[in-house]
Design a protein around this motif. Structure first.
Motif, PDB file in Angstrom:
ATOM      1  N   SER A  99     104.085 -40.210  -6.800  1.00  0.00           N
ATOM      2  CA  SER A  99     105.160 -41.278  -6.372  1.00  0.00           C
ATOM      3  C   SER A  99     104.526 -42.022  -5.466  1.00  0.00           C
ATOM      4  CB  SER A  99     106.248 -40.300  -5.796  1.00  0.00           C
ATOM      5  OG  SER A  99     105.911 -39.316  -4.527  1.00  0.00           O
ATOM      6  N   ASN A 100     103.489 -41.749  -4.508  1.00  0.00           N
ATOM      7  CA  ASN A 100     102.971 -42.692  -3.415  1.00  0.00           C
ATOM      8  C   ASN A 100     102.179 -43.526  -4.280  1.00  0.00           C
ATOM      9  OD1 ASN A 100     100.821 -40.942  -4.178  1.00  0.00           O
ATOM     10  ND2 ASN A 100     100.599 -40.172  -2.061  1.00  0.00           N
ATOM     11  N   GLY A 101     101.854 -43.577  -5.360  1.00  0.00           N
ATOM     12  CA  GLY A 101     100.939 -44.427  -6.246  1.00  0.00           C
ATOM     13  C   GLY A 101      99.636 -43.986  -6.236  1.00  0.00           C
ATOM     14  N   THR A 102      99.224 -42.864  -5.989  1.00  0.00           N
ATOM     15  CA  THR A 102      97.930 -42.276  -6.397  1.00  0.00           C
ATOM     16  C   THR A 102      97.860 -41.810  -7.797  1.00  0.00           C
ATOM     17  OG1 THR A 102      97.622 -41.301  -4.088  1.00  0.00           O
ATOM     18  CG2 THR A 102      96.500 -40.017  -5.836  1.00  0.00           C
ATOM     19  N   LEU A 103      96.806 -41.858  -8.399  1.00  0.00           N
ATOM     20  CA  LEU A 103      96.502 -41.551  -9.972  1.00  0.00           C
ATOM     21  C   LEU A 103      95.445 -40.435  -9.742  1.00  0.00           C
ATOM     22  CD1 LEU A 103      96.053 -44.949 -11.829  1.00  0.00           C
ATOM     23  CD2 LEU A 103      97.933 -43.298 -11.963  1.00  0.00           C
ATOM     24  N   PHE A 104      95.879 -39.457 -10.830  1.00  0.00           N
ATOM     25  CA  PHE A 104      95.071 -38.360 -11.281  1.00  0.00           C
ATOM     26  C   PHE A 104      94.798 -38.859 -12.969  1.00  0.00           C
ATOM     27  CE2 PHE A 104      97.014 -36.636  -7.566  1.00  0.00           C
ATOM     28  CZ  PHE A 104      96.190 -36.049  -7.058  1.00  0.00           C
ATOM     29  N   SER A 105      93.399 -38.292 -13.122  1.00  0.00           N
ATOM     30  CA  SER A 105      93.091 -38.518 -14.589  1.00  0.00           C
ATOM     31  C   SER A 105      92.028 -37.435 -14.821  1.00  0.00           C
ATOM     32  CB  SER A 105      92.530 -40.022 -14.768  1.00  0.00           C
ATOM     33  OG  SER A 105      91.371 -40.109 -13.913  1.00  0.00           O
ATOM     34  N   ILE A 139      94.998 -47.936  -4.932  1.00  0.00           N
ATOM     35  CA  ILE A 139      94.754 -48.928  -5.885  1.00  0.00           C
ATOM     36  C   ILE A 139      96.126 -49.658  -6.131  1.00  0.00           C
ATOM     37  CG2 ILE A 139      93.073 -47.647  -7.098  1.00  0.00           C
ATOM     38  CD1 ILE A 139      95.108 -46.707  -9.213  1.00  0.00           C
ATOM     39  N   LEU A 140      97.255 -49.101  -5.810  1.00  0.00           N
ATOM     40  CA  LEU A 140      98.298 -49.687  -5.533  1.00  0.00           C
ATOM     41  C   LEU A 140      99.068 -49.770  -4.087  1.00  0.00           C
ATOM     42  CD1 LEU A 140     100.039 -47.481  -8.310  1.00  0.00           C
ATOM     43  CD2 LEU A 140      99.680 -50.130  -8.653  1.00  0.00           C
ATOM     44  N   PRO A 141      99.467 -50.881  -3.874  1.00  0.00           N
ATOM     45  CA  PRO A 141     100.323 -51.404  -2.341  1.00  0.00           C
ATOM     46  C   PRO A 141     101.188 -49.864  -2.214  1.00  0.00           C
ATOM     47  CG  PRO A 141     100.467 -53.278  -3.637  1.00  0.00           C
ATOM     48  CD  PRO A 141      99.968 -52.042  -4.672  1.00  0.00           C
ATOM     49  N   LYS A 142     101.548 -49.852  -0.791  1.00  0.00           N
ATOM     50  CA  LYS A 142     102.464 -48.536  -0.581  1.00  0.00           C
ATOM     51  C   LYS A 142     103.704 -49.030  -0.962  1.00  0.00           C
ATOM     52  CE  LYS A 142      99.709 -47.503   3.761  1.00  0.00           C
ATOM     53  NZ  LYS A 142      99.865 -47.029   5.247  1.00  0.00           N
ATOM     54  N   GLY A 143     104.311 -47.865  -1.443  1.00  0.00           N
ATOM     55  CA  GLY A 143     105.511 -47.868  -2.031  1.00  0.00           C
ATOM     56  C   GLY A 143     105.876 -46.483  -2.807  1.00  0.00           C
ATOM     57  N   GLU A 144     106.972 -46.481  -3.393  1.00  0.00           N
ATOM     58  CA  GLU A 144     107.470 -45.256  -4.306  1.00  0.00           C
ATOM     59  C   GLU A 144     107.502 -46.043  -5.951  1.00  0.00           C
ATOM     60  OE1 GLU A 144     110.895 -42.256  -4.549  1.00  0.00           O
ATOM     61  OE2 GLU A 144     111.402 -44.098  -3.308  1.00  0.00           O
ATOM     62  N   TYR A 145     106.689 -45.197  -6.565  1.00  0.00           N
ATOM     63  CA  TYR A 145     106.584 -45.356  -7.971  1.00  0.00           C
ATOM     64  C   TYR A 145     107.084 -44.064  -8.865  1.00  0.00           C
ATOM     65  CZ  TYR A 145     103.406 -48.837  -6.018  1.00  0.00           C
ATOM     66  OH  TYR A 145     102.805 -49.920  -5.202  1.00  0.00           O
ATOM     67  N   CYS A 192     107.435 -50.464  -9.528  1.00  0.00           N
ATOM     68  CA  CYS A 192     107.899 -50.019  -8.384  1.00  0.00           C
ATOM     69  C   CYS A 192     109.248 -49.558  -8.557  1.00  0.00           C
ATOM     70  CB  CYS A 192     107.923 -50.970  -7.133  1.00  0.00           C
ATOM     71  SG  CYS A 192     106.619 -51.382  -6.617  1.00  0.00           S
ATOM     72  N   LYS A 193     109.765 -48.334  -7.802  1.00  0.00           N
ATOM     73  CA  LYS A 193     111.011 -48.095  -7.761  1.00  0.00           C
ATOM     74  C   LYS A 193     111.541 -48.478  -6.535  1.00  0.00           C
ATOM     75  CE  LYS A 193     113.845 -43.843  -7.375  1.00  0.00           C
ATOM     76  NZ  LYS A 193     114.159 -42.249  -7.088  1.00  0.00           N
ATOM     77  N   ASN A 194     110.733 -48.187  -5.506  1.00  0.00           N
ATOM     78  CA  ASN A 194     111.072 -48.848  -4.039  1.00  0.00           C
ATOM     79  C   ASN A 194     109.864 -49.307  -3.241  1.00  0.00           C
ATOM     80  OD1 ASN A 194     112.546 -49.385  -1.905  1.00  0.00           O
ATOM     81  ND2 ASN A 194     112.657 -47.228  -1.127  1.00  0.00           N
ATOM     82  N   CYS A 195     109.555 -50.377  -3.218  1.00  0.00           N
ATOM     83  CA  CYS A 195     108.284 -50.866  -2.552  1.00  0.00           C
ATOM     84  C   CYS A 195     108.660 -52.032  -1.436  1.00  0.00           C
ATOM     85  CB  CYS A 195     107.492 -51.646  -3.605  1.00  0.00           C
ATOM     86  SG  CYS A 195     106.706 -50.483  -4.709  1.00  0.00           S
ATOM     87  N   PRO A 196     108.167 -51.899  -0.220  1.00  0.00           N
ATOM     88  CA  PRO A 196     108.385 -52.664   0.982  1.00  0.00           C
ATOM     89  C   PRO A 196     108.305 -53.969   0.585  1.00  0.00           C
ATOM     90  CG  PRO A 196     107.108 -50.968   1.673  1.00  0.00           C
ATOM     91  CD  PRO A 196     106.979 -50.814  -0.059  1.00  0.00           C
ATOM     92  N   GLY A 197     107.519 -54.589  -0.184  1.00  0.00           N
ATOM     93  CA  GLY A 197     107.516 -56.062  -0.660  1.00  0.00           C
ATOM     94  C   GLY A 197     108.280 -56.359  -1.529  1.00  0.00           C
TER      95      GLY A 197
END
Length: 291
Positions: free
Chosen positions: A116-122, A142-148, A164-169
């Motif tokens: 949810s914080n934009g971190t990716l696992f692969s 790799i993504l701006p801070k936000g909720e994804y 984005c679900k909820n991003c500050p920008g």
């Protein structure tokens, strides 16, 4: 005096007419467009109830559109689950510790999981058959801070689309931003796209609390984008350039908490729902309607 009176009367009549025209024009501008789905009957799905381990199912994915295996995650355990349709037994591989995992995509034989914080696992899809997969990679920042919550992997371009679900920008009452990244080449800058909320309002009349997407997928037959929102109980359909074509309400009786979305190669639509106090988690399948 009589001529002057007549002149003022004419002005008043003209002014009243202009007001009436403006009011009628304004009413037309706020009139809702008709929202419909010509491709899917959202009232008649096939339902696959999830086992207890996937009560809180979030994201789902199919490998290259093949529907023989459904890949799924839930938003507490760092596990990738594998199921055959209507077979409740699941197998899983543990890629990380407990956390808030929201979506999964399979892109060019690699599994990608979005936190949810934009971190990716692969890790390689070939490792998904093992309980402890090797080669797990974690990518932060790799993504701006936000909720994804929503992610889609495009086989043709090799890119991930993350919304984005909820991003500050963002002002989610105005627009929602998405990012297009190449997960294997960090030298390439992310591109962006956006969904205009006013275009959604043209169909729904309003979008309470702003638009909060929870899943995104591309229809392989039309190239249209399908974006679902559990918060808004909506499914938004856009064209290839992200212009909204329709916004369809999702019944709370049918869609408990729609979190994940995917298509198979025939165009059938799959939507996963987290469970609640009364119902187990499930995946709903909607076959493409023939015209």
């Amino acid at each position: 005096m009589r001529k002057k009176y007549l002149h003022l009367t004419a002005l008043r009549n003209l002014f009243s007419g202009l007001i009436l025209v403006l009011l009628l024009t304004g009413c037309g501008a706020t009139e809702k467009k008709e929202a419909s789905s010509e491709d899917y009957d959202l009232d008649s799905p096939e339902k696959f109830n999830m086992p207890e381990s996937l009560f809180e199912i979030s994201g789902i994915a199919l490998n290259k559109g093949r529907n023989d295996t459904v890949y799924a995650i839930q938003d507490e355990e760092g596990k990738l689950f594998r199921l055959a349709w209507e077979v409740s037994k699941q197998l899983n591989s543990k890629f990380s510790k407990k956390g808030d995992y929201e979506d999964v995509s399979i892109l060019r034989n690699t599994v990608f999981i979005l936190k949810s914080n934009g971190t990716l696992f692969s890790y390689p899809l070939s490792e998904a058959v093992f309980e402890d997969p090797e080669g797990v990679r974690e990518q932060k920042g790799i993504l701006p801070k936000g909720e994804y919550e929503g992610m889609y992997g495009d086989e043709t371009s090799g890119e991930l689309y993350i919304i984005c679900k909820n991003c500050p920008g963002d002002d989610s009452k105005s627009s929602v931003t998405g990012y297009i990244i190449n997960p294997t080449d960090s030298t390439k800058s992310a591109r962006t796209f956006s969904i205009q909320v006013d275009e959604i309002k043209a169909f729904t009349g309003k979008v309470a609390r702003g638009f909060r997407p929870s899943g995104i997928a591309k229809n392989p037959l039309t190239g249209e984008w399908y974006i679902i929102s559990a918060v808004n109980k909506l499914m938004v359909v856009t064209d290839k350039r992200w212009k909204v074509k329709s916004a369809l309400p999702l019944s709370g009786n049918q869609f408990i908490q729609p979190e994940g979305i995917a298509f198979d190669r025939t165009g059938s639509l799959y939507i996963s729902n987290e469970g609640d106090d009364l119902f187990s988690g499930n995946i709903l399948k909607f076959k493409k309607l023939s015209r």
